[in-house]
Design a protein around this motif. Structure first.
Motif, short mmCIF file in Angstrom:
data_model
loop_
_atom_site.label_atom_id
_atom_site.label_comp_id
_atom_site.label_asym_id
_atom_site.label_seq_id
_atom_site.Cartn_x
_atom_site.Cartn_y
_atom_site.Cartn_z
N SER A 186 0.83 -1.21 0.00
CA SER A 186 0.00 0.00 0.00
C SER A 186 0.86 1.26 0.00
N ASP A 187 1.99 1.22 0.69
CA ASP A 187 2.87 2.39 0.70
C ASP A 187 3.48 2.63 -0.68
N TYR A 188 3.91 1.54 -1.31
CA TYR A 188 4.53 1.70 -2.63
C TYR A 188 3.53 2.28 -3.62
N LYS A 189 2.35 1.69 -3.62
CA LYS A 189 1.33 2.14 -4.58
C LYS A 189 0.96 3.60 -4.32
N ALA A 190 0.82 3.94 -3.05
CA ALA A 190 0.46 5.33 -2.72
C ALA A 190 1.55 6.29 -3.22
N THR A 191 2.79 5.88 -3.07
CA THR A 191 3.90 6.75 -3.50
C THR A 191 3.87 6.98 -5.01
N VAL A 192 3.81 5.90 -5.78
CA VAL A 192 3.89 6.09 -7.24
C VAL A 192 2.60 6.71 -7.79
#
Lengths: 352, 634
Positions: free
Chosen positions: B477-483
């Protein structure tokens, strides 16, 4: 074996609070995710102690690293300092840029033997050549840890991987290379000798210019077995001290009274003093030829040479060569960086 | 060598047509690289400029210090059309190794002035030849062989100037400018000019076909190359850290910047308000730019395609860790070493998607020296506003050739330094902030600078996965939110990048899309289509990536849209195809990628043919006839 650290008279115990009112806890970083017993964690603790004892405000520090186990460590010390974990082997460029933007920063970079001696060798050499004010620590364990134990370019000839593979290429001596390229501060420490490392680190903080510190920092998981030459047991056994090191702060009133000819004293940029006590032979760290001879001999002998290998505190840093404004470049205002309209008019007239 | 060849010019037949052509001609000079012809060609160009006639000069030079062939083309045009023109009116042949092909490429009716030993006369019948004994003339000026070589070039300037009727005073002025008032250099060059003029008067026919007559179209204008313009723009845009690695055709950008900064950016304390570093390679140059941007400086580097390739890894770090910095790409012909001294627009894909993973960069695309100046400051602002690498796509033709321009306008817009929290603001926030928190909903987070004197100021910058508080994270979820936030930031950029310049003609069925230096040729092609064929066209000139909604609206509003660019694959055309989606069948491609700047006639001919036979892609050839090829595109 002799003590690596010079016992100073009237030496005060480490206070609970330093001269800028901070506690050692204020110098801590996040929790390490490295293997238990990793030499790198010991070095992180030594950095914490040196910066605490040097009364450096952590907010004034910028931390840099490349990629690898060692390069993770800036997250584990000085949490109140900005950190920058950059790309593999390219930390020197990033740190250089940051120092150009803000030369008031006190910069420390942590790299590894893979990050410096292989992928980053070119940038390392140019960093040395430029003499950027930066404490550049190579946590040297002879292997690539994060990719599970391949040899690095500092692995000793004949040393063995856990799998039994023998390294048959000669090691790169990064200290000798730094001396060759004219670095003003070159030292080697051992993660298992915190007193010596803290003294080296304090001297590096006091130095204006690049300080290269190669620290043998054993990898407990991939290079601490029989046949490895950078494990704890081997390092302890083969540590060869150039001298005993003492460090005296600029504000300390310590009277030193040693037998003539036994202690060399070097005054550093901030007024603090390094005391180097002679052991078996007289070693002059301002003599590059002697430094290289000694380094070559150590490799032939299979010894781990530690101490201040080369020291020229008077060497001008790149920042001073650039004749930059005293105010950091980032902070210059529009009034200071946009020439007046008359300047553009003049340039335009010349082009008509 | 027969006397007739060395002593006098040869005129076999009178020039056709009695009427003179005024202020409309192309002069092509072929010399050997390293012979010092650049100074004399600049003098010739500038003297036409000083006659008040719009002019351009293009240097087609080899990747070599001395010995290989080099050409310089000057185009004077009273209507201000100064793109490269294929047809040459006056040829100056000074290079034995190319003389034959230079003559063969001429159009019938052209004039060829040649160094007598080259014996060009006789290669063809439909060109007027003037042989000039340059060695003999130069020998009368100096005993010094090196100086003689240089003066030879100035002699042909005198001859051409006399043929065209350029005032001697303007040539002398141009020489003064070229040699910066240094008498020692000026005097022998003036003597050489006079030698040329005198020779032409005494030996060449009185009839002059092409004439330069005084007009008033250049008063108050400047002549400058795009790289110097960019340097001036960066200086007035408050650039403080410059890093670079020498590479043609970008080196002169940073070299100009060094000169200007030394003159105008030394503070009252005698200290520099800048730092310029020649890096060990482009990787280091890029790393330094991003390190400086991270620490709060307005930083830039300049390079070309091969350097951009080396910067790829750092570009991804800059995008993902959100680091400001400006990268000028003075495009040259690729792939690989390619043609290092020839022009192209081939780095569109490379720059837009530079680095691994999902990356998209903001890029500005100047089409003129004035835009090089303007975008230099703009790019520094955008870098700090968007906390990301900003690319500026210039090219060799714009960067290294001399262009006429109105003087640059002094920037009055204050610097935009972006979202930076200082110690006071952190105190007001109670130390609560997150480096990658999207508090404003525009995808752009706040940052702090290293050295900020507040215990909560620090954060950890990394190219590895991180959460909104800059903590290491591998959580999906963090990765997706970042990109996803980075994509939103890119979307926000559409409101801030220079918008396209659109000339929409109500009765036009077809539109053009182009960018960068294709613009000059394209505007001339539109003029040709309108005045010669009655074809009215609309035109959208892109000035940045990401593409804005204007592009799709423009394509929607026309039956067919021709994307004209200087690369083989139609890279921008493909980005537009992706952008416009279901109406992509309206798109056509006109592609020019010979290493030479695009010319108007090629575009005009291509468009007419494509309108006539429905061809979707034309790849312009070198000859007068455009060669065409259809590729399997829908």
């Amino acid at each position: 074996m002799a003590e690596s650290t010079l016992k100073l008279p009237n030496e005060a115990a480490v206070p609970k609070e330093n001269r800028i009112g901070l506690k050692a806890l204020d110098y801590q970083g996040g929790k390490s995710t490295l293997c238990a017993g990793c030499g790198h964690d010991a070095v992180s603790n030594q950095i914490v102690r040196a910066f605490y004892e040097m009364n450096v405000k952590p907010e004034k520090v910028a931390k840099f690293s490349g990629i690898g186990c060692s390069s993770k460590t800036p997250a584990y010390f000085l949490g109140r300092a900005h950190g920058f974990n950059s790309v593999h082997g390219r930390m020197p460029a990033v740190a250089t840029g940051a120092m150009l933007a803000n030369h008031h920063l006190i910069s420390i970079g942590v790299s590894g033997d893979g990050d410096t001696a292989s992928i980053g060798l070119g940038q390392f050499m140019h960093l040395v050549r430029r003499n950027i004010p930066l404490i550049y620590i190579i946590e040297n364990n002879g292997v690539y840890g994060l990719t599970k134990g391949q040899f690095s370019a500092t692995a000793d000839e004949g040393s063995k991987l856990k799998t039994g593979v023998v390294n048959d290429l000669p090691p790169m001596d990064l200290c000798a290379l730094a001396v060759e390229l004219g670095c003003g501060f070159v030292a080697r420490g051992y993660a298992g000798d915190p007193k010596q490392m803290v003294n080296i680190l304090k001297a590096a903080v006091a130095h204006d210019g690049l300080a290269v510190i190669d620290v043998i920092s054993p990898c407990v998981t991939f290079n601490n077995h029989d046949g490895s030459t950078k494990g704890y047991a081997y390092s302890k056994e083969h540590d060869e001290l150039l001298h005993q090191i003492g460090f005296v702060q600029s504000y300390e009133q310590i009277e030193i009274d040693y037998e003539p000819g036994t202690v060399r004293e070097v005054t550093l940029h901030d007024g603090s003093r390094l005391l180097l006590k002679k052991l078996e032979e007289d070693y002059d760290p301002s003599n590059a030829v002697q430094a290289l001879q000694r380094s070559h001999k150590a490799i032939e002998d299979g010894a781990m040479l530690t101490g201040l290998i080369y020291l020229r505190p008077e060497k001008k840093s790149f920042i001073s060569l650039l004749n930059m404004s005293d105010k950091p470049l980032w902070s210059l205002t529009e009034a200071e960086t946009r020439p007046p309209k008359e300047a553009l008019d003049q340039i335009m007239r010349e082009l008509m | 060598m027969p006397d007739s060849m060395t002593a006098t010019a040869v005129l076999d037949e009178p020039l056709t047509g009695a009427a003179s052509i005024v202020n409309d001609c192309t002069i092509h000079v072929a010399t050997v690289n390293g012979s010092g012809s650049m100074s004399s060609n600049s003098v010739l160009m500038r003297s036409i400029f000083q006659m008040g006639v719009p002019v351009s000069g293009k240097n087609m030079f080899p990747s070599n210090i001395a010995g290989l062939p080099t050409w310089f083309t000057i185009r004077a045009n009273k209507d201000g059309w100064i793109a490269r023109k294929k047809e040459v009116d006056i040829m100056v042949c000074m290079n034995a190794s190319t003389a034959r092909e230079d003559v063969e490429a001429l159009q019938p009716g052209a004039v060829c002035i040649y160094d007598a030993p080259l014996a060009c006369k006789g290669i063809r019948e439909d060109v007027t030849f003037f042989a000039v004994p340059f060695a003999k003339l130069a020998g009368e000026l100096s005993q010094d062989s090196r100086l003689r070589k240089l003066l030879t070039n100035m002699i042909y300037v005198g001859i051409v100037a006399e043929r065209l009727g350029i005032d001697r005073d303007e040539i002398i002025n141009a020489i003064g400018k070229q040699f910066k008032g240094k008498k020692k250099a000026i005097d022998p060059n003036v003597a050489a000019i006079d030698k040329g003029i005198e020779y032409a008067r005494e030996n060449l026919p009185k009839q002059h076909h092409w004439r330069i007559e005084r007009m008033n179209a250049t008063a108050g204008k400047i002549i400058i190359d795009g790289n110097a313009a960019a340097a001036i723009g960066a200086m007035f845009g408050g650039c403080t850290v410059v890093t670079w690695y020498p590479i043609t055709p970008s080196s002169s950008l940073c070299e100009s910047l060094i000169d200007y900064m030394k003159e105008y950016r030394i503070g009252p304390d005698g200290k520099a308000t800048f730092a310029i570093v020649q890096a060990e390679d482009e990787l280091a140059a890029m790393g330094m730019v991003l390190g400086a941007g991270w620490a709060g400086a307005r930083s830039l580097t300049s390079t070309s395609g091969p350097g951009i390739s080396l910067m790829a890894e750092f570009a991804g770090l800059g995008y993902f860790a959100e680091l400001p910095g400006v990268i000028w790409d003075i495009q040259r012909v690729g792939p690989s070493t390619g043609l290092p001294t020839r022009t192209a627009q081939g780095d569109i894909f490379e720059v837009y998607y530079l680095s691994h993973g999902d990356t998209q960069h903001i890029a500005l695309i100047p089409a003129s020296v004035a835009e090089c100046f303007e975008f230099a400051g703009e790019a520094l602002d955008l870098a700090e506003m968007f906390q990301t690498p900003i690319f500026v796509l210039s090219d060799l033709d714009l960067g290294m050739n001399n262009w006429m321009s109105d003087p640059f306008v002094y920037p009055t817009k204050p610097y935009r330094r972006g979202k930076v929290l200082d110690a006071k603001q952190l105190e007001e926030l109670g130390g609560k902030w997150g480096r990658y928190l999207d508090v404003d909903g525009d995808g752009i987070p706040f940052r702090t600078l290293p050295g900020t004197d507040h215990p909560m100021a620090s954060y950890f910058t990394r190219g590895s996965g991180h959460d909104a508080h800059a903590r290491y994270s591998e959580k999906p979820s963090d990765y997706k939110a970042t990109v996803d936030r980075l994509a939103k930031k890119h979307e926000t950029a559409k409101q801030f990048v220079p918008p396209p310049v659109i000339d929409r003609r109500a009765d036009a069925k077809v539109g053009f899309i182009a960018y960068g230096t294709t613009d000059v040729a394209l505007e001339e092609a539109r003029h040709q289509l309108r005045s010669e064929h009655g074809v009215e066209t609309s035109y959208l000139r892109l000035r940045a990536l990401p593409l804005t909604a204007d592009v799709k609206a423009f394509v929607e509003a026309h039956e067919r849209v021709y994307v004209v660019e200087q690369n083989r694959d139609g890279q921008m055309g493909d980005l537009i195809r992706l952008d416009v989606g279901d109406i992509q069948h309206k798109l056509r491609k006109i592609l020019h990628y010979t290493g030479l700047p695009c010319d108007a006639r090629s575009i005009t001919d291509s468009l007419l043919q494509m309108e006539n036979d429905g061809t979707r892609v034309v790849r312009i050839g070198l000859g007068a006839e455009a060669t065409t090829q259809t590729i399997g595109e829908d």
